[in-house]
Design an enzyme around this catalytic site. Structure first.
Site, PDB file in Angstrom:
ATOM      1  N   CYS A   1      24.259 -23.082  29.243  1.00  0.00           N
ATOM      2  CA  CYS A   1      24.911 -21.973  29.952  1.00  0.00           C
ATOM      3  C   CYS A   1      23.984 -21.374  31.003  1.00  0.00           C
ATOM      4  O   CYS A   1      23.141 -20.537  30.692  1.00  0.00           O
ATOM      5  CB  CYS A   1      25.353 -20.903  28.964  1.00  0.00           C
ATOM      6  SG  CYS A   1      26.148 -19.496  29.757  1.00  0.00           S
TER       7      CYS A   1
ATOM      8  N   CYS B   1      24.248 -17.620  31.405  1.00  0.00           N
ATOM      9  CA  CYS B   1      23.569 -16.837  30.365  1.00  0.00           C
ATOM     10  C   CYS B   1      22.051 -16.863  30.563  1.00  0.00           C
ATOM     11  O   CYS B   1      21.376 -15.851  30.389  1.00  0.00           O
ATOM     12  CB  CYS B   1      23.868 -17.390  28.974  1.00  0.00           C
ATOM     13  SG  CYS B   1      25.563 -17.933  28.716  1.00  0.00           S
ATOM     14  N   ASP B   2      21.502 -18.027  30.904  1.00  0.00           N
ATOM     15  CA  ASP B   2      20.050 -18.208  30.820  1.00  0.00           C
ATOM     16  C   ASP B   2      19.338 -18.434  32.160  1.00  0.00           C
ATOM     17  O   ASP B   2      18.116 -18.483  32.199  1.00  0.00           O
ATOM     18  CB  ASP B   2      19.740 -19.405  29.898  1.00  0.00           C
ATOM     19  CG  ASP B   2      20.273 -19.188  28.493  1.00  0.00           C
ATOM     20  OD1 ASP B   2      20.336 -18.023  28.071  1.00  0.00           O
ATOM     21  OD2 ASP B   2      20.649 -20.169  27.829  1.00  0.00           O
TER      22      ASP B   2
END
Ligand code: FAD
Ligand code: NAP
Length: 314
Positions: A136, A139-140
């Protein structure tokens, strides 16, 4: 004490399929209960711009899903923050058990549990998951400011993840096992034009390499698929974007599935092999797997459930 909730229509999943089914079922006065699962809003909550949702030239995925949830609530859907851990489809009313202990009894069920990221299955991938290996970018990606990263895959997700990562990383290498991408042409054009992106065609991943103390990624070892030549790519992050698998574990061995777990639906319908159980969205769609097609199938599932209940309980 655990409680039991009863409903004519239990909707499992809160992606575009689940929320659309909820809107239609609520407006049909079927008093649906929707169980959200661990990812309220589904896959679109881990992306940024969505540019193919009709009516919005561009909309942030998470915003779109907040709007869908609000719509479902507004028309009367009971939304539960819970995760179904067991589902018994052997007799009606069907019984689902939530992680919370709540038992849901339902005259019909709409399966809308979508899909989950697929992993390569390498031991080194497992070792570094959460420590440099991610599925992701939204997300990261932020953790890789000014660093080199690799994205694996050749579909829309891989290309979008690679483009998104150029906002943070100093260099993004896309590694693909073939010599052409399956991503939409408009995305490919953007990728090829981006000066931070380089593409390594015809390479398969051998191993993620790194340090053990502290645990962290230092590179990726890849192999040319025809010559067998090994290349080491230095990087701090590896983003695996090789597709998604249907989330059908709950109904395995209870409804008919095919093609690696996709729920089989009757042509032109969302009916599964169990009367009263319907499937919508990515869980039942090995072909299109889009937000709009999932929403469309969610609509179909609610209408199918309404007809089923009228014929069987009316
Ligand atoms: P999902 O969105 O997968 O949602 C599944 C839901 O089921 C989740 O809410 C989850 O919590 C719930 N669930 C799962 N198991 C359980 C359980 N046991 N109990 C209760 N709930 C459960 N499509 C587009 O059209 N345009 C795009 O731009 C686009 N971008 C994308 C970007 C990314 C990074 C990804 C990964 C996908 C993208 N897609 C896009 C595809 C799109 O997101 C999916 O086709 C769509 O979300 C599928 O919807 P769905 O309702 O079937 O399920
Ligand atoms: P996908 O379209 O299935 O593509 C997966 C990619 O990963 C393919 O290029 C595949 O290679 C590669 N791959 C598969 N297994 C691999 C392995 N073990 N090792 C290395 N590479 C591997 O998956 P996706 O990109 O996640 O997209 C899923 C669905 O969501 C699609 O329907 C897509 O259209 C949709 N989506 C849409 C958007 C958008 O509309 N903007 C954005 C994201 C996703 P091959 O090409 O060789 O098969």
């Amino acid at each position: 004490m655990s409680e039991t909730l009863s409903t004519p229509v239990l909707i499992i999943g809160s992606g575009p399929a689940g929320y659309t089914a909820a809107v239609y079922a609520s407006r049909a006065m079927l008093k649906p209960i929707l169980v959200q699962g661990i990812q309220p809003g589904g896959q679109l909550t881990i992306t940024t711009e969505v540019e193919n949702w009709p009516g919005d030239v561009t909309v942030q995925g998470p915003d779109l899903m907040v709007r869908m949830e609000a719509h479902a609530r507004d028309v009367g859907t009971q939304i539960e923050t819970d995760m179904i851990t067991a589902l018994d489809l052997s007799q009606r009313p069907f019984r689902a058990t939530g992680d919370s202990g709540t038992v849901y009894e339902a005259d019909s069920v709409i399966l809308a549990t979508g899909a989950q990221a697929r992993w390569m299955g390498l031991p080194s991938e497992e070792t570094f998951k959460g420590f440099g290996v991610s599925a992701c970018a939204t997300c990261d990606g932020f953790f890789y400011r000014g660093q080199e990263v690799v994205v694996i895959g050749g579909g829309n997700t891989a290309v979008e993840e690679a483009l998104f990562l150029t906002n943070f990383a100093s260099k993004v290498t896309l590694v693909h096992r073939r010599d052409s991408l399956r991503a939409e042409k408009i995305l490919q054009d953007r990728l090829f034009k981006n000066p931070k992106v380089s593409i390594l065609w015809d390479h398969a991943v051998e191993e993620v390499t790194g340090t053990s103390d502290p645990l962290g990624v230092e590179g990726l070892r890849v192999r040319h698929v025809t010559t067998g030549e090994i290349t080491e790519i230095p990087c701090k992050g590896v983003f695996v974007a090789i597709g998604h698998a249907p989330a059908s574990e709950l109904v395995k061995d209870q409804v008919e599935t095919h093609l690696g777990g996709y729920v089989v639906t009757r042509p032109g319908s969302t009916a599964t092999s169990v009367p009263g159980v319907f499937a919508a969205g990515d869980i039942a769609d090995p072909v299109y797997r889009q937000a709009i097609t999932s929403a469309g199938m969610g609509c179909m599932a609610a209408l199918d459930a309404e007809r089923f209940l009228a014929e069987n309980d009316g």
